[in-house]
Write a protein that holds these residues in place. Structure first.
Motif, PDB file in Angstrom:
ATOM      1  N   THR B 114       0.864  -1.189   0.000  1.00  0.00           N
ATOM      2  CA  THR B 114       0.000   0.000   0.000  1.00  0.00           C
ATOM      3  C   THR B 114       0.894   1.230   0.000  1.00  0.00           C
ATOM      4  O   THR B 114       1.395   1.634   1.043  1.00  0.00           O
ATOM      5  CB  THR B 114      -0.891   0.025   1.248  1.00  0.00           C
ATOM      6  OG1 THR B 114      -0.115  -0.367   2.385  1.00  0.00           O
ATOM      7  CG2 THR B 114      -2.061  -0.918   1.122  1.00  0.00           C
ATOM      8  N   ASP B 119      -4.401   4.131  -1.674  1.00  0.00           N
ATOM      9  CA  ASP B 119      -4.518   2.669  -1.672  1.00  0.00           C
ATOM     10  C   ASP B 119      -5.557   2.202  -0.664  1.00  0.00           C
ATOM     11  O   ASP B 119      -6.245   1.195  -0.879  1.00  0.00           O
ATOM     12  CB  ASP B 119      -3.171   2.015  -1.347  1.00  0.00           C
ATOM     13  CG  ASP B 119      -2.168   2.159  -2.482  1.00  0.00           C
ATOM     14  OD1 ASP B 119      -2.123   3.249  -3.082  1.00  0.00           O
ATOM     15  OD2 ASP B 119      -1.437   1.202  -2.764  1.00  0.00           O
ATOM     16  N   ILE B 123      -8.491  -0.127  -1.870  1.00  0.00           N
ATOM     17  CA  ILE B 123      -8.690  -1.450  -1.262  1.00  0.00           C
ATOM     18  C   ILE B 123     -10.148  -1.604  -0.833  1.00  0.00           C
ATOM     19  O   ILE B 123     -10.792  -2.619  -1.099  1.00  0.00           O
ATOM     20  CB  ILE B 123      -7.723  -1.671  -0.078  1.00  0.00           C
ATOM     21  CG1 ILE B 123      -6.308  -1.894  -0.607  1.00  0.00           C
ATOM     22  CG2 ILE B 123      -8.171  -2.870   0.756  1.00  0.00           C
ATOM     23  CD1 ILE B 123      -5.268  -2.070   0.480  1.00  0.00           C
ATOM     24  N   ALA B 185      -3.372   4.384  -7.850  1.00  0.00           N
ATOM     25  CA  ALA B 185      -3.750   3.258  -6.994  1.00  0.00           C
ATOM     26  C   ALA B 185      -4.718   2.328  -7.732  1.00  0.00           C
ATOM     27  O   ALA B 185      -4.625   1.099  -7.640  1.00  0.00           O
ATOM     28  CB  ALA B 185      -4.367   3.759  -5.691  1.00  0.00           C
ATOM     29  N   ARG B 188      -2.807   0.149 -10.104  1.00  0.00           N
ATOM     30  CA  ARG B 188      -2.040  -0.927  -9.462  1.00  0.00           C
ATOM     31  C   ARG B 188      -2.927  -2.041  -8.894  1.00  0.00           C
ATOM     32  O   ARG B 188      -2.530  -3.194  -8.830  1.00  0.00           O
ATOM     33  CB  ARG B 188      -1.147  -0.348  -8.350  1.00  0.00           C
ATOM     34  CG  ARG B 188       0.125   0.322  -8.900  1.00  0.00           C
ATOM     35  CD  ARG B 188       1.034   0.839  -7.799  1.00  0.00           C
ATOM     36  NE  ARG B 188       0.486   2.004  -7.119  1.00  0.00           N
ATOM     37  CZ  ARG B 188      -0.012   2.017  -5.897  1.00  0.00           C
ATOM     38  NH1 ARG B 188      -0.022   0.912  -5.182  1.00  0.00           N
ATOM     39  NH2 ARG B 188      -0.496   3.116  -5.370  1.00  0.00           N
ATOM     40  N   TRP B 189      -4.133  -1.690  -8.429  1.00  0.00           N
ATOM     41  CA  TRP B 189      -4.958  -2.690  -7.750  1.00  0.00           C
ATOM     42  C   TRP B 189      -5.966  -3.377  -8.658  1.00  0.00           C
ATOM     43  O   TRP B 189      -6.582  -4.387  -8.269  1.00  0.00           O
ATOM     44  CB  TRP B 189      -5.696  -2.058  -6.540  1.00  0.00           C
ATOM     45  CG  TRP B 189      -4.752  -1.764  -5.414  1.00  0.00           C
ATOM     46  CD1 TRP B 189      -4.110  -0.580  -5.171  1.00  0.00           C
ATOM     47  CD2 TRP B 189      -4.320  -2.671  -4.390  1.00  0.00           C
ATOM     48  NE1 TRP B 189      -3.308  -0.695  -4.057  1.00  0.00           N
ATOM     49  CE2 TRP B 189      -3.418  -1.975  -3.558  1.00  0.00           C
ATOM     50  CE3 TRP B 189      -4.600  -4.006  -4.094  1.00  0.00           C
ATOM     51  CZ2 TRP B 189      -2.802  -2.557  -2.447  1.00  0.00           C
ATOM     52  CZ3 TRP B 189      -3.990  -4.587  -2.988  1.00  0.00           C
ATOM     53  CH2 TRP B 189      -3.096  -3.870  -2.189  1.00  0.00           C
TER      54      TRP B 189
END
Lengths: 132, 316
Positions: B114, B119, B123, B185, B188-189
């Protein structure tokens, strides 16, 4: 006078023992108690019952481990009532619970199976009779 | 005899009734349930770490209180689930040991770092959103204690997802740098979130048996599709782009078409070579080891109190 259920309940008991598998009510900690290494033993398992509001029964919600009953109550509060789910909590050591065999068709429950006259719908009342 | 038991088990499943702890069940069913629930429990416990990373650096007291509540929930979810495994005869200490010795797995998603506070929001939005997709059908799992734990968990996950999305909405109304953080973010996630549903159906050998036992209600690909369809309008409302050039609406199917995650990466991360695998396990092991004296002290105290109560009882 002997109870007709005696034989059955003995049968039922022994069958229960034979079919016993490790279950929730088996204390994982108990096995360690006599080793002398008391300090290393795991915390025993407690079952948790919560009364969600006044006027309702306590209901089983799950289990947790704690060193003693006081700690179990505090853990139960933190684990099972983080959002006002309860106004009262009971905890009881899992190994203190005696349970019937799980099978619903079990003869253990047979005595109530054939007594339909215990239900109000068993009795026919003419349509015109009020308040009954 | 065992044939009759098996028949009764099969009938219970076929009538969509629940299997309860003391019921007879095939050994393979028991083993599968223990493995699945334990992995789920481990995921919740390890899942505290990526977000716990931001607890002391939350930008406001409000965000800190929310994040703390969320991380506490993850701990709670782990405990509900460990409690369910114990109804099957598993031992919690043994499960914890399996986790910290790397013998049992947890969700690959928690092996990603994170990097910014965005993030935390992503999440909540994507990872918890994917978890909800996975978990809602599990509320009807054939194993009673697991299904009941999942009902509690799903109620609480809704808060997780909404706080994440609200956090991101707030950042999107902020500076260009904050908006960039949200997009970064999301980039990336996104793919790791799609991996949360597991390998494609063609590469998921256990799915058929799990569906027959009603442990699983939908295939991995069905759930992944559902998640993508749910998420696309949320991304639009937020004002971010999902990093998939193949993502588009398919009017014929009534679903979005989308690209495949990098399944080689998925296998590497599951196999222990993700960016944070070592760190996550090391931290869990450290917490367990450093907490040993607390567990021992509590037992010593309880033993002393019990002895004292016994003495007092004898004296009166």
């Amino acid at each position: 006078m002997t109870e007709p259920g005696d034989e059955r309940s003995r049968e039922e008991r022994s069958r229960r023992e034979r079919s016993e598998r490790p279950v929730a009510s088996a204390p994982p900690a108990g096995a360690h108690e006599s080793t002398g290494a008391a300090i290393k033993q795991n915390w025993p398992l407690f079952e948790v019952f919560v009364r969600s509001k006044r006027g309702l029964n306590h209901v089983h919600v799950g289990s947790l481990h704690a060193a003693d009953a006081d700690m179990a109550l505090h853990h139960a509060r933190d684990l099972y009532t983080r959002r006002n789910e309860g106004v009262s909590i009971w905890v009881v050591r899992s190994d203190a619970i005696t349970a019937s065999s799980p099978d619903e068709k079990d003869p253990f429950f047979a005595p109530s199976g054939d007594k339909v006259y215990r239900h109000p719908t068993f009795y026919e009342i003419p349509d015109g009779v009020p308040h009954i | 005899m065992s044939q009759a038991l098996e028949q009764h088990f099969d009938d219970t499943i076929a009538h969509d009734q629940r299997i309860e702890p003391r019921d007879w069940m095939p050994d393979a069913y028991r083993a599968t349930m223990i493995r699945q629930i334990a992995q789920h429990a481990h995921s919740e416990i390890i899942g505290m770490q990526p977000e716990g990373n931001w607890l002391t650096r939350a930008p406001s007291l409000r965000r800190k209180a929310i994040l703390l509540a969320k991380v506490q929930d993850e701990a709670g979810h782990g405990l509900y689930l460990y409690s369910a495994t114990e109804t099957l005869g598993a031992d919690r200490t043994d499960l914890t040991n399996r986790l910290i010795e790397g013998r049992q797995k947890y969700s690959s998603i928690f092996n990603y770092p994170t990097l910014t506070f965005a993030d935390v929001g992503v999440i909540g939005w994507l990872v918890d959103g994917a978890a909800i997709c996975n978990q809602v059908p599990l509320c009807r799992s054939s194993y009673g204690p697991y299904a009941r734990a999942m009902i509690r968990i799903c109620k609480e996950e809704s808060f997780h997802q909404r706080q994440g999305y609200e956090l991101l909405l707030t950042m999107m109304r902020g500076t260009p740098a904050q908006r960039d953080m949200v997009q970064d973010a999301t980039d990336r996630w996104w793919w790791p979130s799609l991996m949360m549903f597991g390998p494609p159906d063609t590469d998921s050998p256990n799915t058929a048996q799990s569906m027959a036992w009603r442990i699983k209600r939908h295939t991995n690909d069905e759930l992944r599709q559902r998640f993508v369809d749910m998420t696309v309008p949320q991304a639009q409302a937020l004002g971010v782009t999902l990093p998939d050039p193949q993502l588009r609406w398919n009017a014929e199917r009534g679903h979005h078409d989308f690209g495949q995650p990098d399944w080689a990466e998925f296998k590497r991360v599951i196999g222990g070579e993700g960016p944070c695998n070592m760190q996550r396990i090391a931290q869990r092991r450290r917490a367990h080891d450093e907490g040993a004296w607390v567990r021992e002290a509590a037992v010593a105290y309880a033993t002393k109190q019990a002895a004292r109560d016994l003495d007092n009882g004898a004296a009166t």
